[in-house]
Scaffold this motif. Structure first.
Motif, PDB file in Angstrom:
ATOM      1  N   LEU A 112       0.708  -1.341   0.010  1.00 55.76           N
ATOM      2  CA  LEU A 112      -0.006   0.004  -0.078  1.00 55.76           C
ATOM      3  C   LEU A 112       0.980   1.223  -0.009  1.00 55.76           C
ATOM      4  N   GLY A 113       0.560   2.178  -0.735  1.00 55.58           N
ATOM      5  CA  GLY A 113       1.276   3.359  -0.615  1.00 55.58           C
ATOM      6  C   GLY A 113       0.111   4.385  -0.302  1.00 55.58           C
ATOM      7  N   ILE A 114       0.312   5.042   0.794  1.00 49.65           N
ATOM      8  CA  ILE A 114      -0.806   5.978   1.544  1.00 49.65           C
ATOM      9  C   ILE A 114      -0.486   7.412   1.140  1.00 49.65           C
ATOM     10  N   GLU A 138      -0.128  15.908   8.511  1.00 53.03           N
ATOM     11  CA  GLU A 138      -1.509  14.789   8.691  1.00 53.03           C
ATOM     12  C   GLU A 138      -1.155  13.873   9.517  1.00 53.03           C
ATOM     13  N   LEU A 139      -1.885  13.387  10.566  1.00 55.08           N
ATOM     14  CA  LEU A 139      -1.679  12.303  11.385  1.00 55.08           C
ATOM     15  C   LEU A 139      -2.563  10.846  11.105  1.00 55.08           C
ATOM     16  N   GLY A 140      -3.443  11.248  10.019  1.00 50.79           N
ATOM     17  CA  GLY A 140      -4.295  10.168   9.485  1.00 50.79           C
ATOM     18  C   GLY A 140      -5.780  10.193  10.081  1.00 50.79           C
ATOM     19  N   PRO A 141      -6.653   9.453   9.717  1.00 51.08           N
ATOM     20  CA  PRO A 141      -6.309   8.277   8.783  1.00 51.08           C
ATOM     21  C   PRO A 141      -6.110   8.733   7.352  1.00 51.08           C
ATOM     22  N   TRP A 142      -5.671   7.707   6.387  1.00 45.47           N
ATOM     23  CA  TRP A 142      -5.120   8.235   4.997  1.00 45.47           C
ATOM     24  C   TRP A 142      -5.734   7.033   3.982  1.00 45.47           C
ATOM     25  N   ARG A 143      -6.144   7.708   2.907  1.00 43.26           N
ATOM     26  CA  ARG A 143      -6.611   7.073   1.900  1.00 43.26           C
ATOM     27  C   ARG A 143      -5.394   6.092   1.301  1.00 43.26           C
TER      28      ARG A 143
END
Length: 442
Positions: free
Chosen positions: A83-85, A91-96
């Motif tokens: 996965l490449g986020i 940003e601390l997330g969450p991420w796509r």
């Protein structure tokens, strides 16, 4: 199956360093072979540390000869989710997930492959309904899914495609970019000029990107832009092909033996670069063993597969989002070609009944399911021919199998309904309705 080998150098200060090297190789798509000698040379000069509680001599022992590195002893196919986020600055997330790939290695047949999945593919995300596949990681982290976003991304793959991934590697853009730079960049041939005035920067603004056609050297920043831009006619499909091209370029770069001294010299910097941007559940021994296994796989036994335009249909959701709907039988054909037949055996007996006026529909669906490894016990007509919606009636103990079949056929979770008293000698009774698309063939 992991090798599970215990080695006397497990607690060396270089553990993190070697982990980073191996992760980079696996995450880059099997560019692992050259690391074997790098590991051996680097570890020769490293002191062997005693186990905890043991006395420490004033003159630590060092390796006097070639180190016995672990071998991969498992016989089962190894699938690794990469996965490449899309992690932006601050940003601390969450991420796509901007990139979704599956690396597969067959340790018996000595073959390997990389599957690229478009981020806009419309799938069922277990527990969250239908959405783009790149939202699975985001939703898993945002709503506390057991194991987080990575686990939900793995479950989404298993549910929709029958691909079980025991291992994962998650990389952010910064780690990818800087790791390419530490390798000295890559060489690749750009097939067409690309001009992207709207390439995103790290703060939700724009950082225009342009690259001319032709063979050239790319640094990490340019390689990242080249792999991420969608400003070509083929959009995301072109982007996935470019990502695979970058993977091949990294593999070629790493496998050059004259890079080994440089890799060893830069190893501490490489670890410091990627340690905050890479997450994996592969142990050090597993990574080194996989590296040695991958080194034995010839180039002509490595396949690159993309779920492309011939396997999907463009669509627009009711809220106006542009997505891709997969053609299940076309996707499965590609998966079987890459992973081999029956990527995950379904333990359920299935009855397929035609509830429409389309002659032979049940037979065609049954043949499709057989090609996926399902056991078909009955094929025929339903009690009536005016079913509007397809339903999968499942015995309570077969509900999970019903959800798996729904994923294979591109049906929503709501199509699966519990039915304790099925009239057939089956675990799943599929009633095909007018909403079911015509299969193109197994």
């Amino acid at each position: 199956m992991a090798p599970g080998i215990q080695t006397p150098w497990r607690r060396l200060p270089l553990l993190g360093l070697l982990w980073a090297l191996a992760v980079l190789g696996i995450g880059a798509g099997l560019g692992l072979g050259a690391y074997r000698l790098a590991f051996q040379e680097a570890l020769r000069a490293v002191p062997i540390l005693p186990p905890p509680g043991a006395s420490v001599s004033s003159s630590p022992t060092t390796h006097s000869g070639p180190l016995q590195l672990p071998e991969w002893t498992g016989k089962e196919r190894v699938n690794i989710l990469v996965l490449g986020i899309d992690q932006r600055e601050g940003e601390l997330g969450p991420w796509r997930t901007d990139t979704i790939m599956v690396v597969t290695i067959d340790p018996v047949g000595l073959s390997a492959g990389v599957l690229s999945i478009p981020r806009d593919l419309w799938v069922t995300i277990p527990g969250f309904g239908e959405n783009r596949i790149n939202t699975a990681h985001f939703l898993g982290d945002a709503y506390g899914y057991p194991g987080g976003g990575i686990a939900l991304a793995q479950e989404t793959l298993r549910y929709n495609f029958g691909i079980a991934t025991s291992y994962y590697v998650r990389v952010n853009f910064t780690a990818f970019e800087k790791a390419i730079d530490l390798l000295g960049g890559i060489e690749l041939c750009v097939p067409e000029a690309i001009d992207d005035p709207h390439y995103p920067d790290a703060r939700y603004g724009y950082e225009p990107f342009h690259i001319e056609a032709g063979c050239q050297h790319l640094d990490g920043r340019t390689a990242l832009k080249y792999a991420r831009t969608r400003a070509t006619r083929g959009g995301d499909f072109d982007r996935m092909r470019r990502q695979q091209q970058v993977i091949q370029a990294v593999r070629e770069r790493v496998l050059r033996l004259n890079m080994l001294p440089e890799l060893i010299a830069r190893a501490p910097a490489l670890w410091e670069t990627v340690k905050d941007g890479v997450r994996t559940n592969l142990s050090l021994e597993e990574m080194i063993a996989l590296a040695r296994l991958a080194a034995r796989i010839p180039d002509d036994r490595i396949r690159m597969v993309t779920i492309g335009p011939s396997m999907t249909i463009p669509a627009t959701t009711p809220d106006g989002a542009e997505v891709l709907i997969r053609i299940p039988e076309k996707v499965q054909e590609a998966l079987t070609d890459l992973f081999g037949p029956q990527p995950m055996r379904l333990k359920a007996r299935i009855s397929v009944r035609n509830g429409t006026m389309r002659p032979g529909l049940a037979g065609r669906v049954a043949e499709l399911l057989r090609s996926l490894g399902a056991e078909i016990v009955e094929v025929g007509n339903a009690d009536r021919s005016d079913y509007g919606q397809t339903r999968i009636l499942a015995r309570p103990e077969a509900l999970e199998a019903g959800r798996q079949v729904a994923g294979w056929l591109g049906l929503p979770l709501t199509a699966v309904q519990p039915a304790p008293d099925l009239a057939c000698a089956c675990d799943l009774d599929i009633r095909l309705g007018a909403d079911f698309p015509e299969p193109a063939g197994p």
